[in-house]
Design an enzyme around this catalytic site. Structure first.
Site, PDB file in Angstrom:
ATOM      1  N   GLY A 132       0.839  -1.184   0.000  1.00  0.00           N
ATOM      2  CA  GLY A 132       0.000   0.000   0.000  1.00  0.00           C
ATOM      3  C   GLY A 132       0.876   1.236   0.000  1.00  0.00           C
ATOM      4  O   GLY A 132       1.220   1.794  -1.036  1.00  0.00           O
ATOM      5  N   ARG A 272     -32.961  21.157  17.624  1.00  0.00           N
ATOM      6  CA  ARG A 272     -33.045  20.214  18.742  1.00  0.00           C
ATOM      7  C   ARG A 272     -33.144  20.947  20.077  1.00  0.00           C
ATOM      8  O   ARG A 272     -32.370  21.864  20.358  1.00  0.00           O
ATOM      9  CB  ARG A 272     -31.798  19.324  18.740  1.00  0.00           C
ATOM     10  CG  ARG A 272     -31.639  18.410  19.929  1.00  0.00           C
ATOM     11  CD  ARG A 272     -32.667  17.309  19.955  1.00  0.00           C
ATOM     12  NE  ARG A 272     -32.305  16.288  20.921  1.00  0.00           N
ATOM     13  CZ  ARG A 272     -33.139  15.348  21.352  1.00  0.00           C
ATOM     14  NH1 ARG A 272     -34.375  15.299  20.883  1.00  0.00           N
ATOM     15  NH2 ARG A 272     -32.734  14.451  22.224  1.00  0.00           N
ATOM     16  N   GLY A 343     -26.049  13.033  18.892  1.00  0.00           N
ATOM     17  CA  GLY A 343     -26.405  12.004  19.855  1.00  0.00           C
ATOM     18  C   GLY A 343     -26.791  10.706  19.153  1.00  0.00           C
ATOM     19  O   GLY A 343     -26.153  10.290  18.191  1.00  0.00           O
ATOM     20  N   GLU A 367      -4.552   7.583  -0.784  1.00  0.00           N
ATOM     21  CA  GLU A 367      -3.610   8.491  -1.453  1.00  0.00           C
ATOM     22  C   GLU A 367      -2.514   8.977  -0.515  1.00  0.00           C
ATOM     23  O   GLU A 367      -2.094  10.132  -0.542  1.00  0.00           O
ATOM     24  CB  GLU A 367      -4.353   9.661  -2.105  1.00  0.00           C
ATOM     25  CG  GLU A 367      -5.244   9.193  -3.257  1.00  0.00           C
ATOM     26  CD  GLU A 367      -5.611  10.291  -4.223  1.00  0.00           C
ATOM     27  OE1 GLU A 367      -4.764  11.147  -4.519  1.00  0.00           O
ATOM     28  OE2 GLU A 367      -6.758  10.280  -4.702  1.00  0.00           O
ATOM     29  N   THR A 369      -1.103   7.625   3.545  1.00  0.00           N
ATOM     30  CA  THR A 369      -1.563   7.697   4.929  1.00  0.00           C
ATOM     31  C   THR A 369      -1.043   8.964   5.605  1.00  0.00           C
ATOM     32  O   THR A 369      -0.118   9.633   5.122  1.00  0.00           O
ATOM     33  CB  THR A 369      -1.069   6.484   5.732  1.00  0.00           C
ATOM     34  OG1 THR A 369       0.367   6.523   5.778  1.00  0.00           O
ATOM     35  CG2 THR A 369      -1.524   5.172   5.100  1.00  0.00           C
TER      36      THR A 369
END
Length: 385
Positions: A132, A272, A343, A367, A369
């Site tokens: 990778g 909310r 939540g 692309e 890490t």
């Protein structure tokens, strides 16, 4: 490009993509995501808008724009959904850009018009099952015999590689030894449907569930010698250049996700109520959203700076790594905080922040890490390898 007031042509593009994302993508993408289905109608619409041709000259079917324009489009798409955004990002910066950067005039004329129109997609075959971040560990091989490349090997996690409209995959393969004994790695265009080229079943993914991702295998896959992309033995260097550019695009996408988390959190906090008041009135919520906005703003400055360097022909490798590192961290942190603000509802896929949370983690991996970005920055500062 760091001026918060974008030039008129860029602002017009940004608004157009913003409207498309909210009116066409947002109402339907949740269904595609839940079904793990590729959104062909949305891709076709983006093609008609010219988004796949943004950074390419008109002579190849492009829009005559630049990489900065592409990044603006990616940010606006990712504010609503990352599966659609990564389809565009991979289609342009990974799929067609290698052909544009390194292809012969014949290769450009053959492949780019359909790719720029979004009628077909290209893919970028670098990652392998055992390599990778260590892309130099390529094991796929291509032998030149009787005027053809005979390819054997496999690739992993390749975006846009198995759609009904995929036209090609550009792959890296070992084509011989260098004089110093290292691997000679070259890039080769493999058209879809070539005998010996198999697209493996799609992955079951944590996120990006409405994008296309497959493993690929090559068993005595034969393509013409002229499918070599660029100079023989320069494939690894070519792909590193493509990845440097692509990190700016991923940073723009990550910025969009981070800003989308702010957008959704502001909306929810105003709707909310808890303990008799709207939760926007609680300082704990206000501070979370303020920190989220600061992260998104910083990420935007970072990717725009890197993009400005790229389009003006200045060195940008370190700035691309910084942008990718900062923006992917912002996306992950903002997704976590947005989920907390929502939540229990943040844990439900019916709400966008649930998708954002699932989509954010790959931005710290794909692309390059975050650890690779730190290595690149450290080496640019002169620290030992």
């Amino acid at each position: 490009m760091l001026d918060p007031e974008l030039p008129a042509e860029y602002e017009e593009l940004r608004k157009t993509v913003e409207e498309f994302a909210h009116t066409e993508v947002a109402p339907v993408i949740g269904d595609y995501y839940e079904r793990h289905a590729f959104p062909y109608p949305l891709v076709a619409s983006m093609g008609r808008m010219g988004l796949f041709g943004l950074p390419y000259p008109e002579e190849y079917g492009g829009m005559g724009g630049d990489y900065f324009a592409l990044c603006l489009a990616l940010e606006e798409l990712a504010r609503v959904d990352s599966s659609v955004a990564i389809t565009l990002e991979a289609g342009v910066s990974l799929g067609s850009m290698p052909v544009y950067r390194f292809g012969t005039e014949e290769q450009k004329q053959r492949w780019l018009p359909e790719l720029c129109a979004g009628e077909r997609l290209g893919a970028f075959g670098l990652t392998e099952p055992g390599g990778g971040s260590d892309a130099g560990a390529t094991k796929t091989r291509a032998a030149l015999t009787d005027g053809s490349w005979l390819i054997n090997g496999s690739k992993s996690f390749i975006t846009n590689s198995g759609t009904d409209i995929t036209s090609l995959v550009t792959v890296t393969a070992v084509t011989g030894p260098e004089q110093d004994g290292r691997k000679e790695i070259s890039s080769i265009i493999v058209p879809s449907g070539t005998p010996g080229f198999t697209v493996e079943p799609g992955y079951s993914k944590v996120g990006w569930c409405a994008s296309d991702t497959h493993g690929l295998s090559f068993e005595d896959c034969r393509v013409p010698e002229e499918n070599l992309l660029g100079e023989r033995g320069r494939g690894y260097a070519q792909f590193l250049r493509i990845l440097d550019e692509g990190r700016i695009a991923i940073a723009a996408l990550a910025t969009g996700l981070a800003q989308g988390c702010v957008d959704e959190s502001l909306r929810y906090a105003r709707e909310r109520a808890a303990f008799g008041r709207q939760i926007e009135q609680y300082q704990a919520i206000q501070f979370k959203i303020a920190d989220m906005e600061a992260r998104a703003h910083t990420a935007r400055l970072a990717y725009r700076h890197a993009a400005a360097l790229l389009i003006t022909g200045k060195p940008f490798k370190k700035q691309a790594a910084i942008a990718k590192l900062v923006a992917s961290n912002a996306a992950m942190d903002n997704a976590r905080e947005a989920t907390q603000i929502f939540g229990g509802y943040g844990f439900m896929n019916e709400f966008p922040v649930g998708r954002f949370y699932r989509d954010a983690k790959i931005l710290e991996i794909g692309e390059g890490t975050s650890e690779v970005q730190r290595l690149l920055i450290a080496r640019d500062l002169g620290l030992p390898a």
